[in-house]
Scaffold this motif. Sequence first.
Motif, mmCIF file in Angstrom:
data_model
loop_
_atom_site.group_PDB
_atom_site.id
_atom_site.type_symbol
_atom_site.label_atom_id
_atom_site.label_comp_id
_atom_site.label_asym_id
_atom_site.label_seq_id
_atom_site.Cartn_x
_atom_site.Cartn_y
_atom_site.Cartn_z
ATOM 1 N N GLU A 62 0.807 -1.227 0.000
ATOM 2 C CA GLU A 62 0.000 0.000 0.000
ATOM 3 C C GLU A 62 0.839 1.275 0.000
ATOM 4 O O GLU A 62 0.521 2.227 -0.711
ATOM 5 C CB GLU A 62 -0.954 0.009 1.193
ATOM 6 N N LYS A 63 1.894 1.321 0.792
ATOM 7 C CA LYS A 63 2.722 2.534 0.866
ATOM 8 C C LYS A 63 3.424 2.798 -0.461
ATOM 9 O O LYS A 63 3.536 3.950 -0.890
ATOM 10 C CB LYS A 63 3.748 2.434 1.999
ATOM 11 N N LEU A 64 3.887 1.738 -1.127
ATOM 12 C CA LEU A 64 4.518 1.901 -2.442
ATOM 13 C C LEU A 64 3.501 2.411 -3.454
ATOM 14 O O LEU A 64 3.785 3.335 -4.228
ATOM 15 C CB LEU A 64 5.128 0.580 -2.909
ATOM 16 N N ILE A 65 2.305 1.844 -3.437
ATOM 17 C CA ILE A 65 1.256 2.284 -4.364
ATOM 18 C C ILE A 65 0.895 3.745 -4.106
ATOM 19 O O ILE A 65 0.758 4.534 -5.051
ATOM 20 C CB ILE A 65 0.026 1.357 -4.266
ATOM 21 N N GLU A 66 0.777 4.134 -2.853
ATOM 22 C CA GLU A 66 0.490 5.539 -2.522
ATOM 23 C C GLU A 66 1.605 6.453 -3.020
ATOM 24 O O GLU A 66 1.337 7.550 -3.529
ATOM 25 C CB GLU A 66 0.311 5.694 -1.016
ATOM 26 N N PHE A 67 2.853 6.021 -2.885
ATOM 27 C CA PHE A 67 4.005 6.795 -3.363
ATOM 28 C C PHE A 67 3.945 6.961 -4.886
ATOM 29 O O PHE A 67 4.148 8.060 -5.419
ATOM 30 C CB PHE A 67 5.301 6.109 -2.934
ATOM 31 N N ILE A 68 3.618 5.878 -5.592
ATOM 32 C CA ILE A 68 3.476 5.954 -7.050
ATOM 33 C C ILE A 68 2.353 6.933 -7.399
ATOM 34 O O ILE A 68 2.523 7.802 -8.270
ATOM 35 C CB ILE A 68 3.208 4.560 -7.653
ATOM 36 N N HIS A 69 1.227 6.836 -6.723
ATOM 37 C CA HIS A 69 0.082 7.717 -7.015
ATOM 38 C C HIS A 69 0.440 9.196 -6.842
ATOM 39 O O HIS A 69 0.030 10.031 -7.648
ATOM 40 C CB HIS A 69 -1.098 7.371 -6.110
ATOM 41 N N PRO A 76 5.735 16.235 -21.716
ATOM 42 C CA PRO A 76 5.117 16.957 -22.843
ATOM 43 C C PRO A 76 4.800 16.080 -24.053
ATOM 44 O O PRO A 76 3.957 16.431 -24.866
ATOM 45 C CB PRO A 76 6.167 18.019 -23.203
ATOM 46 N N ALA A 77 5.457 14.920 -24.177
ATOM 47 C CA ALA A 77 5.204 14.025 -25.307
ATOM 48 C C ALA A 77 4.017 13.102 -25.059
ATOM 49 O O ALA A 77 3.670 12.296 -25.918
ATOM 50 C CB ALA A 77 6.454 13.187 -25.604
ATOM 51 N N GLY A 78 3.382 13.176 -23.867
ATOM 52 C CA GLY A 78 2.237 12.326 -23.569
ATOM 53 C C GLY A 78 2.602 10.969 -22.991
ATOM 54 O O GLY A 78 1.779 10.067 -22.952
ATOM 55 N N ARG A 79 3.866 10.836 -22.546
ATOM 56 C CA ARG A 79 4.295 9.595 -21.907
ATOM 57 C C ARG A 79 4.096 9.744 -20.401
ATOM 58 O O ARG A 79 4.562 10.706 -19.809
ATOM 59 C CB ARG A 79 5.768 9.316 -22.213
ATOM 60 N N TRP A 80 3.396 8.780 -19.789
ATOM 61 C CA TRP A 80 3.125 8.825 -18.350
ATOM 62 C C TRP A 80 4.239 8.121 -17.604
ATOM 63 O O TRP A 80 4.801 7.136 -18.081
ATOM 64 C CB TRP A 80 1.755 8.213 -18.071
ATOM 65 N N PHE A 81 4.562 8.662 -16.428
ATOM 66 C CA PHE A 81 5.673 8.121 -15.660
ATOM 67 C C PHE A 81 5.429 8.267 -14.172
ATOM 68 O O PHE A 81 4.570 9.034 -13.720
ATOM 69 C CB PHE A 81 6.988 8.819 -16.030
ATOM 70 N N PHE A 82 6.212 7.519 -13.425
ATOM 71 C CA PHE A 82 6.282 7.611 -11.970
ATOM 72 C C PHE A 82 7.679 8.144 -11.669
ATOM 73 O O PHE A 82 8.669 7.568 -12.096
ATOM 74 C CB PHE A 82 6.046 6.221 -11.364
ATOM 75 N N GLN A 83 7.740 9.282 -10.982
ATOM 76 C CA GLN A 83 9.037 9.869 -10.626
ATOM 77 C C GLN A 83 9.507 9.210 -9.335
ATOM 78 O O GLN A 83 9.029 9.498 -8.251
ATOM 79 C CB GLN A 83 8.918 11.388 -10.453
ATOM 80 N N ASN A 84 10.458 8.290 -9.470
ATOM 81 C CA ASN A 84 10.990 7.520 -8.350
ATOM 82 C C ASN A 84 12.309 8.145 -7.919
ATOM 83 O O ASN A 84 13.368 7.768 -8.400
ATOM 84 C CB ASN A 84 11.177 6.058 -8.770
ATOM 85 N N GLY A 85 12.224 9.117 -7.024
ATOM 86 C CA GLY A 85 13.441 9.848 -6.654
ATOM 87 C C GLY A 85 13.966 10.552 -7.888
ATOM 88 O O GLY A 85 13.217 11.214 -8.603
ATOM 89 N N PRO A 86 15.247 10.365 -8.204
ATOM 90 C CA PRO A 86 15.805 11.044 -9.375
ATOM 91 C C PRO A 86 15.507 10.344 -10.698
ATOM 92 O O PRO A 86 15.811 10.868 -11.753
ATOM 93 C CB PRO A 86 17.310 11.033 -9.093
ATOM 94 N N GLN A 87 14.898 9.163 -10.638
ATOM 95 C CA GLN A 87 14.670 8.403 -11.865
ATOM 96 C C GLN A 87 13.216 8.446 -12.306
ATOM 97 O O GLN A 87 12.302 8.228 -11.517
ATOM 98 C CB GLN A 87 15.085 6.943 -11.688
#
Length: 195
Positions: A62-69, A76-87
Motif C-alpha cells: 500500500e505505501k509503495l502504491i500511494e508513493f506511485i500515485h 510533454p510528449a504524452g508519456r506517463w511516468f512515476f518519478q521515483n526519486g531522481p529516476q
Amino acid sequence: MDDIVRQALAKWPNVPDCYGWLGLDARGNWYMRDDRTQALGPFPSFDRPGPPGARGSLLKHEKLIEFIHRNYESDPAGRWFFQNGPQRVYVELEATPWIWRLQHRPGEVCAVASHTGRAARVRSCLLDEMGRVYLDTDLGFGLVHTQDVAQAAEAVEGEQWSPQDVLASELPERFGFVPSPQAAHRSPAMNLHIG
C-alpha cells in the motif's frame, strides 16, 4: 510530487530514464516487470493481449502504491511516468493513463475519481466499438473501471453525459497519450510530441 523526490532530482539530475518496468492495467492496478517478464513480450494492451506472464507481478504494498500515485505525471510528449526519486520510470498502459472510479446517486452529479484518488470533472463521455466507456476530464483522459460501467449508464440515462462514438485505435493520438513509452523510446520516429 513529494518533496523528497524534488530533492533527489536536484541532487542527481542526470539519472537515466527507465522503460518497461512498470505497467498500469485497465482496472488501475500496478505491475512490476522485471527483465524476465519483459523478455516474454510487451505489457498487454487492448489491441495486443500479450503472452501469459507478460503483465508482471501485481504490486500490493500500500505505501509503495500511494508513493506511485503521488508521483504519477506525464511529460510533454504524452508519456506517463512515476518519478521515483531522481529516476523517471515510464509506465506501460493497458488502456489509458487514468482509470476512473464512479460514485452515482440518483438525483446527484456522478462523482468521478482517478485510480490515484484524485477527483475529476467530466468534459465529455465516449464509447468505443467494444462498448468501453471513457471520460475526458479536467485531469485528462481515461477509461471507466469495468465495475463502474452501470453507474456510467445511470449518468447517461440521467442526461449528465451524452456518449460520443469513437474508435479505440484513435484515442492515443486524439487525447495525446503514449500507450507504450518503451516502444516509443525504441522508435525515434515515435518520440514526436502528440496532441
